[in-house]
Design an enzyme around this catalytic site. Sequence first.
Site, short mmCIF file in Angstrom:
data_model
loop_
_atom_site.label_atom_id
_atom_site.label_comp_id
_atom_site.label_asym_id
_atom_site.label_seq_id
_atom_site.Cartn_x
_atom_site.Cartn_y
_atom_site.Cartn_z
N GLN A 33 13.34 -0.44 4.36
CA GLN A 33 12.66 -1.58 4.90
C GLN A 33 12.72 -2.76 4.31
OE1 GLN A 33 8.77 0.22 4.09
NE2 GLN A 33 9.45 0.98 2.20
N HIS A 64 -8.22 0.93 -1.63
CA HIS A 64 -8.08 1.96 -2.34
C HIS A 64 -9.30 2.71 -2.76
CE1 HIS A 64 -4.13 -0.64 -3.26
NE2 HIS A 64 -3.86 0.66 -2.50
N ASP A 88 2.32 1.03 -4.47
CA ASP A 88 1.91 0.13 -5.16
C ASP A 88 0.83 0.58 -6.38
OD1 ASP A 88 -1.16 0.16 -4.14
OD2 ASP A 88 -0.24 0.16 -2.49
N GLU A 108 6.62 9.07 -3.15
CA GLU A 108 7.00 7.94 -2.26
C GLU A 108 8.41 7.67 -2.24
OE1 GLU A 108 7.63 4.24 -0.90
OE2 GLU A 108 5.38 4.86 -1.37
N GLY A 140 7.91 12.43 1.56
CA GLY A 140 6.63 13.14 1.54
C GLY A 140 6.72 14.13 2.75
N ASP A 157 -1.31 7.66 2.36
CA ASP A 157 -1.32 6.49 2.10
C ASP A 157 -0.08 5.79 2.53
OD1 ASP A 157 -1.90 3.84 1.10
OD2 ASP A 157 -1.96 4.21 -1.05
N SER A 158 0.16 5.64 3.96
CA SER A 158 1.48 5.24 4.27
C SER A 158 1.37 3.99 4.83
CB SER A 158 1.76 6.17 5.48
OG SER A 158 0.91 5.95 6.65
#
Length: 294
Positions: A33, A64, A88, A108, A140, A157-158
């Site tokens: 990306q 979060h 992150d 990740e 993942g 958490d995508s």
Amino acid sequence: MSRDEWLIEEQTPGYRTQWRVRRVLHEEQTPFQHLQLVEMEDFGRALVLDSAVQTTVGDEYIYHEMIAHVPLFTHPNPERVLIIGGGDGGTAREVCRHSSVQKVDMVEIDRAVVEACRRYLPETACGLDHPKVNLVIGDGLAWVAERRGEYDVILVDSSDPVGPAVGLFNRAFYENVYRALKPDGLFVAQVLSPFFHKKLIHDVYQVVASIFPITMPYLTVVPTYPSGLHCFMLGSKRHSPLRQGVRVPSWPTRWYTPAVHRAAFQLPPVVAELLQPTAAPEHAEGPCHAAPTV
């Protein structure tokens, strides 16, 4: 992008969000990306992937805390946790606040995200180096497919359902999540905006509800996300998030409280209508947030 240029997200042909950028701190094309770290005028440093804002130091704590504490306080004794994505580090930071949690596997796919956040977002990236965290740079999807009955809680958490995150929004993935959970396990995934991603929320709910006996979406407000209103999907094998006796945090929080926890599941009628099997929500996703078929 130079000082005083604008970062623009096109949501639909008639709606865009934009932020004034003071400076670009880092920019690269990773194998997965386009990655940017920028400093915004109002929200401070921000992680941007494929031109979509992922998190900012100005409001990251809301997302979060809500993705982590709602499921972790729903489960009576979460010990093993899996985070998919979350490069992150903010979700890991919040998960590790729970004394019952013994180990966190975090998978990740993009190492560059982790490295950039460690340098430019130390407020969140501190979670990556917690002793409870086993950070894995990898896929993942493959990780979940190979697990059976290992986790109390799984957090997806995508990024948005484009590029490397597309596979995290389909039936096969949710079935693998079910198998990777313990008999009383539960999971949460972020499913974007109920204003701009109606079809995605409708489709994900239908699929998750056909797999998990307890399926409940919940809402929060994240100012830098499209429309400001953001939705999560919770699927649980046994524990209801609204059950009596939900534990409470023993540390100061900035957004999450037991009252906020309960209120997050009180859906406005316009959102509740998206959950109906016969609903045909308008496909409002913009070109940068196109939802795949679930």
